[in-house]
Design a protein around this motif. Structure first.
Motif, PDB file in Angstrom:
ATOM      1  N   PRO A  34     -11.461  -2.112   3.083  1.00  0.00           N
ATOM      2  CA  PRO A  34     -10.690  -0.989   2.530  1.00  0.00           C
ATOM      3  C   PRO A  34      -9.189  -1.109   2.811  1.00  0.00           C
ATOM      4  O   PRO A  34      -8.374  -0.701   1.978  1.00  0.00           O
ATOM      5  CB  PRO A  34     -11.295   0.218   3.238  1.00  0.00           C
ATOM      6  N   GLU A  35      -8.831  -1.697   3.940  1.00  0.00           N
ATOM      7  CA  GLU A  35      -7.412  -1.836   4.258  1.00  0.00           C
ATOM      8  C   GLU A  35      -6.708  -2.893   3.415  1.00  0.00           C
ATOM      9  O   GLU A  35      -5.485  -3.045   3.493  1.00  0.00           O
ATOM     10  CB  GLU A  35      -7.210  -2.140   5.750  1.00  0.00           C
ATOM     11  N   ASP A  36      -7.437  -3.623   2.603  1.00  0.00           N
ATOM     12  CA  ASP A  36      -6.820  -4.548   1.649  1.00  0.00           C
ATOM     13  C   ASP A  36      -6.369  -3.835   0.382  1.00  0.00           C
ATOM     14  O   ASP A  36      -5.733  -4.445  -0.482  1.00  0.00           O
ATOM     15  CB  ASP A  36      -7.800  -5.664   1.265  1.00  0.00           C
ATOM     16  N   THR A  37      -6.701  -2.565   0.259  1.00  0.00           N
ATOM     17  CA  THR A  37      -6.303  -1.796  -0.919  1.00  0.00           C
ATOM     18  C   THR A  37      -4.793  -1.717  -1.022  1.00  0.00           C
ATOM     19  O   THR A  37      -4.113  -1.306  -0.077  1.00  0.00           O
ATOM     20  CB  THR A  37      -6.898  -0.379  -0.845  1.00  0.00           C
ATOM     21  N   ALA A  38      -4.262  -2.137  -2.166  1.00  0.00           N
ATOM     22  CA  ALA A  38      -2.818  -2.177  -2.377  1.00  0.00           C
ATOM     23  C   ALA A  38      -2.545  -2.672  -3.791  1.00  0.00           C
ATOM     24  O   ALA A  38      -3.458  -3.127  -4.487  1.00  0.00           O
ATOM     25  CB  ALA A  38      -2.147  -3.122  -1.376  1.00  0.00           C
ATOM     26  N   ALA A  71       0.851  -1.179   0.000  1.00  0.00           N
ATOM     27  CA  ALA A  71       0.000   0.000   0.000  1.00  0.00           C
ATOM     28  C   ALA A  71       0.896   1.242   0.000  1.00  0.00           C
ATOM     29  O   ALA A  71       2.055   1.176   0.413  1.00  0.00           O
ATOM     30  CB  ALA A  71      -0.906  -0.003   1.224  1.00  0.00           C
ATOM     31  N   PRO A  72       0.383   2.379  -0.447  1.00  0.00           N
ATOM     32  CA  PRO A  72       1.194   3.607  -0.490  1.00  0.00           C
ATOM     33  C   PRO A  72       1.776   3.937   0.879  1.00  0.00           C
ATOM     34  O   PRO A  72       1.069   3.933   1.888  1.00  0.00           O
ATOM     35  CB  PRO A  72       0.192   4.667  -0.930  1.00  0.00           C
ATOM     36  N   GLY A  73       3.088   4.185   0.905  1.00  0.00           N
ATOM     37  CA  GLY A  73       3.750   4.556   2.142  1.00  0.00           C
ATOM     38  C   GLY A  73       4.027   3.414   3.095  1.00  0.00           C
ATOM     39  O   GLY A  73       4.522   3.633   4.201  1.00  0.00           O
ATOM     40  N   LYS A  74       3.723   2.194   2.672  1.00  0.00           N
ATOM     41  CA  LYS A  74       3.933   1.035   3.540  1.00  0.00           C
ATOM     42  C   LYS A  74       4.899   0.051   2.912  1.00  0.00           C
ATOM     43  O   LYS A  74       5.119   0.068   1.701  1.00  0.00           O
ATOM     44  CB  LYS A  74       2.602   0.343   3.841  1.00  0.00           C
ATOM     45  N   TRP A  88       9.569 -11.802  -9.727  1.00  0.00           N
ATOM     46  CA  TRP A  88       8.413 -10.974  -9.396  1.00  0.00           C
ATOM     47  C   TRP A  88       7.595 -10.655 -10.632  1.00  0.00           C
ATOM     48  O   TRP A  88       8.150 -10.434 -11.707  1.00  0.00           O
ATOM     49  CB  TRP A  88       8.873  -9.657  -8.755  1.00  0.00           C
ATOM     50  N   GLY A  89       6.280 -10.621 -10.439  1.00  0.00           N
ATOM     51  CA  GLY A  89       5.387 -10.151 -11.478  1.00  0.00           C
ATOM     52  C   GLY A  89       5.264  -8.632 -11.404  1.00  0.00           C
ATOM     53  O   GLY A  89       5.840  -7.981 -10.529  1.00  0.00           O
ATOM     54  N   GLN A  90       4.468  -8.068 -12.304  1.00  0.00           N
ATOM     55  CA  GLN A  90       4.400  -6.618 -12.445  1.00  0.00           C
ATOM     56  C   GLN A  90       3.443  -5.947 -11.474  1.00  0.00           C
ATOM     57  O   GLN A  90       3.463  -4.727 -11.372  1.00  0.00           O
ATOM     58  CB  GLN A  90       3.986  -6.246 -13.876  1.00  0.00           C
ATOM     59  N   GLY A  91       2.610  -6.689 -10.776  1.00  0.00           N
ATOM     60  CA  GLY A  91       1.675  -6.088  -9.836  1.00  0.00           C
ATOM     61  C   GLY A  91       0.325  -5.812 -10.465  1.00  0.00           C
ATOM     62  O   GLY A  91       0.225  -5.484 -11.655  1.00  0.00           O
ATOM     63  N   THR A  92      -0.710  -5.944  -9.652  1.00  0.00           N
ATOM     64  CA  THR A  92      -2.070  -5.634 -10.086  1.00  0.00           C
ATOM     65  C   THR A  92      -2.760  -4.875  -8.955  1.00  0.00           C
ATOM     66  O   THR A  92      -2.655  -5.256  -7.784  1.00  0.00           O
ATOM     67  CB  THR A  92      -2.840  -6.913 -10.486  1.00  0.00           C
ATOM     68  N   GLN A  93      -3.427  -3.784  -9.302  1.00  0.00           N
ATOM     69  CA  GLN A  93      -4.019  -2.905  -8.298  1.00  0.00           C
ATOM     70  C   GLN A  93      -5.350  -3.461  -7.816  1.00  0.00           C
ATOM     71  O   GLN A  93      -6.226  -3.794  -8.629  1.00  0.00           O
ATOM     72  CB  GLN A  93      -4.234  -1.508  -8.881  1.00  0.00           C
TER      73      GLN A  93
END
Length: 121
Positions: free
Chosen positions: A86-90, A39-42, A111-116
């Protein structure tokens, strides 16, 4: 080894999503696949891991809500996410390694590229 993650999106609280991670390349060298999120900032944190030995680990925050599974015929690992909060947002990333099967993200070589994933009403 190349990893391609997909399945993210916008979902309402208490909704569900299923993430997929398809592995290609030298997949026979891989013994563990994992899902991380950031998550942003984490810091990047382990969500779940699955080893071919049968070892499965989950973060305490997702136990009982998320399930990791694999389909060796499709070279794919899934993350079924239910009762999303909501805290699962990442950004969710899949990872793989030939030797490591722990929780520390630097232990994974691929690593994969990530999915929002966004959980919001």
């Amino acid at each position: 080894v190349q990893l391609q993650a997909s399945g993210g999106g916008l979902v309402q609280p208490e909704g569900y999503l299923r993430l997929s991670c398809v592995a290609s390349g030298d997949i026979f060298s891989v013994t563990t696949m994992a899902w991380y999120r950031q998550a942003p900032g984490k810091q990047r944190e382990l969500v779940a891991l699955l080893s071919y030995s049968g070892k499965i680990n989950y973060a305490d925050s997702v136990k009982g809500r998320f399930t990791i599974s694999g389909d060796s015929a499709k070279n794919t690992v899934y993350l079924q996410m239910n009762s999303l909060k909501p805290e699962d947002t990442a950004v969710y990333y899949c990872a793989a390694d030939p030797d490591y099967n722990g929780r520390y993200y630097r232990g994974y070589a691929y690593w994969g590229q990530g999915t929002q994933v966004t959980v919001s009403s």
